[in-house]
Design a protein around this motif. Structure first.
Motif, PDB file in Angstrom:
ATOM      1  N   SER A   1       1.044  -1.100   0.329  1.00  0.00           N
ATOM      2  CA  SER A   1      -0.310  -0.027   0.113  1.00  0.00           C
ATOM      3  C   SER A   1       0.832   1.185   0.238  1.00  0.00           C
ATOM      4  O   SER A   1       0.436   2.566  -0.121  1.00  0.00           O
ATOM      5  N   ASP A   2       1.944   1.308   0.562  1.00  0.00           N
ATOM      6  CA  ASP A   2       3.285   2.714   0.040  1.00  0.00           C
ATOM      7  C   ASP A   2       3.602   2.551  -0.958  1.00  0.00           C
ATOM      8  O   ASP A   2       4.866   3.438  -1.531  1.00  0.00           O
ATOM      9  N   GLY A   3       3.258   1.669  -1.992  1.00  0.00           N
ATOM     10  CA  GLY A   3       3.973   1.629  -3.264  1.00  0.00           C
ATOM     11  C   GLY A   3       5.131   0.571  -3.443  1.00  0.00           C
ATOM     12  O   GLY A   3       5.618   0.490  -4.335  1.00  0.00           O
ATOM     13  N   THR A   4       5.691   0.401  -2.958  1.00  0.00           N
ATOM     14  CA  THR A   4       6.895  -0.666  -2.347  1.00  0.00           C
ATOM     15  C   THR A   4       6.323  -1.812  -2.760  1.00  0.00           C
ATOM     16  O   THR A   4       4.907  -2.162  -2.871  1.00  0.00           O
ATOM     17  N   SER A   5       6.729  -2.848  -3.050  1.00  0.00           N
ATOM     18  CA  SER A   5       7.286  -3.967  -3.708  1.00  0.00           C
ATOM     19  C   SER A   5       8.066  -5.573  -3.340  1.00  0.00           C
ATOM     20  O   SER A   5       8.973  -4.269  -2.622  1.00  0.00           O
ATOM     21  N   LEU A   6       7.494  -6.245  -2.792  1.00  0.00           N
ATOM     22  CA  LEU A   6       8.789  -7.488  -2.563  1.00  0.00           C
ATOM     23  C   LEU A   6       8.374  -8.423  -3.815  1.00  0.00           C
ATOM     24  O   LEU A   6       7.663  -8.741  -3.482  1.00  0.00           O
ATOM     25  N   GLU A   7      10.016  -8.966  -3.785  1.00  0.00           N
ATOM     26  CA  GLU A   7      10.047 -10.366  -4.420  1.00  0.00           C
ATOM     27  C   GLU A   7       9.947 -10.980  -2.833  1.00  0.00           C
ATOM     28  O   GLU A   7      11.468 -10.809  -2.051  1.00  0.00           O
TER      29      GLU A   7
END
Length: 408
Positions: free
Chosen positions: A225-231
């Motif tokens: 929701s904060d615009g970051t991404s996780l792989e």
């Protein structure tokens, strides 16, 4: 209808509630026929072990979690099939395979469905609930594989602790500003989160998952929701469950955040009972509620079974819940809501927290204290929440009389 398709007692659902109910039936009726309709192919397991002892105790194995319902009670298990409709007039249950089973008394033990957060169904996306989910998560753990745990719930916190203690890189994503900030008092919540950080868990508070996809290389990418991404290699979602009450609703039974039952665990149809995660029941101390913990599942299941067999005994047990993380064990009865007034009593790493609404004690948290559950229940039933000094001296911080430990 053939004799083989009729059961004096028919149970829809094949988990811990069904196991306890079948045992409760046998306490009253040693001979009546029992049928169980279970979606799972495997026998029921002691579910707490899936996020606790199977990860933390190397001497513990699957042999310790299987519940031998059929051998112990003579119940006939229709495995790998799902009940889809109840005909109350005909007193039958139809399954997805087309089988029609008759009953004299019926128990709905359909449990709950884990939240999916709109994420796609794929092998590395695990909405944690079942033995199959445990086995899949095990395959993605170890060797410093990266697993993202989504949700600051009891199950999410247990999984994050279990994974990091099993050579897994863990990121814990949850919407509160502090882990369990909506449940524990501020100082305790900060301490609780620090245990995860000290163990190597990457903590990401104040965010939620917006979307996710599995890439061609098999990795999962989550957008937050904060615009970051996780792989990561896999995702374990522990964000609560919703009651599986559709079959009851379509059958015309009264439902409201679960199947409504009375003190005997009867639904609005006197031949149909409900128990466990799916049942909204009138707790003798706490009032009407629906509880998703093992103590309720096993104790209510047993009472439902006894009442199916004619015992007609009210369900008066107020259940507790418990969790273990990094050596800290906590137990609780009632409502844990950090927005309520809290009264705390601590002696080193042992403590009692009372949750107060006006003059009423509505919840009690026992931190690293054993044998005080009945004291907690009595405080909720009788204590004056406005007398803080009396509350602080009410439940001792040392262990009380031994209580039977939770199964796994």
């Amino acid at each position: 209808m053939t004799e083989q398709n009729f059961y004096q007692y028919l149970i829809v659902g094949g988990g811990m509630v069904a196991d306890s109910a079948a045992r409760g039936i046998r306490e009253v009726d040693p001979d009546g026929t029992i049928g169980i309709v279970a979606e799972e192919q495997t026998p029921p397991v002691a579910r707490p072990a899936l996020s606790k002892k199977l990860w933390t105790d190397s001497s513990f194995s699957f042999d310790d979690v299987w519940l031998n319902t059929e051998d112990d009670t003579g119940a006939v298990r229709h495995a790998g099939d799902r009940a889809v409709a109840v005909d109350r007039d005909a007193r039958t249950v139809r399954t997805q395979s087309g089988m029609v089973l008759g009953y004299d008394r019926l128990l709905l033990a359909t449990g709950g469905a884990p939240a999916t957060l709109g994420l796609p169904e794929d092998d590395p996306l695990i909405f944690f609930r079942s033995l199959d989910d445990y086995e899949r998560l095990r395959r993605y753990s170890g060797d410093q594989r990266h697993v993202v745990v989504v949700g600051g719930s009891f199950i999410g916190s247990e999984l994050a602790a279990a994974l990091v203690e099993n050579d897994t890189a863990v990121t814990l994503v949850f919407p509160d500003d502090v882990l369990f900030g909506g449940v524990f008092p501020p100082d305790l919540a900060r301490y609780f989160q620090s245990r995860y950080e000290d163990a190597g868990v990457t903590v990401m508070p104040g965010v939620s998952v917006e979307s996710g996809e599995v890439q061609g290389n098999g990795h999962v990418v989550l957008t937050l929701s904060d615009g970051t991404s996780l792989e990561c290699d896999a995702v374990a979602v522990g964000a609560g469950v919703s009651p599986n009450n559709e079959i009851a609703s379509v059958a015309g039974l009264s439902v409201d955040d679960g199947v409504l039952v009375d003190e005997l665990l009867r639904t609005s149809d006197p031949r149909i009972f409900a128990a466990g995660d799916v049942a909204s029941y009138p707790d003798a101390i706490l009032g009407r509620r629906r509880i998703e913990h093992v103590d309720n599942a096993t104790t209510m299941g047993r009472q439902a079974g006894r009442n199916l067999a004619g015992a007609e005994e009210p369900y008066t047990h107020t259940p507790y819940f418990y969790s273990v993380a990094f050596g800290d064990r906590y137990e609780a009865v009632g409502t844990l809501d950090a927005s309520l007034e809290v009264v705390e009593m601590w002696d080193g790493d042992r403590g009692v927290v009372y949750y107060v609404d006006g003059r009423d004690v509505v919840g009690v948290l026992l931190w690293n204290i054993n044998g005080r559950r009945d004291d907690a229940r009595e405080a909720i039933d009788n204590a004056d929440g406005s007398d803080h000094a009396a509350l602080r001296s009410r439940i001792p911080t040392e262990d009380g009389d031994a209580e039977q430990d939770d199964k796994n």
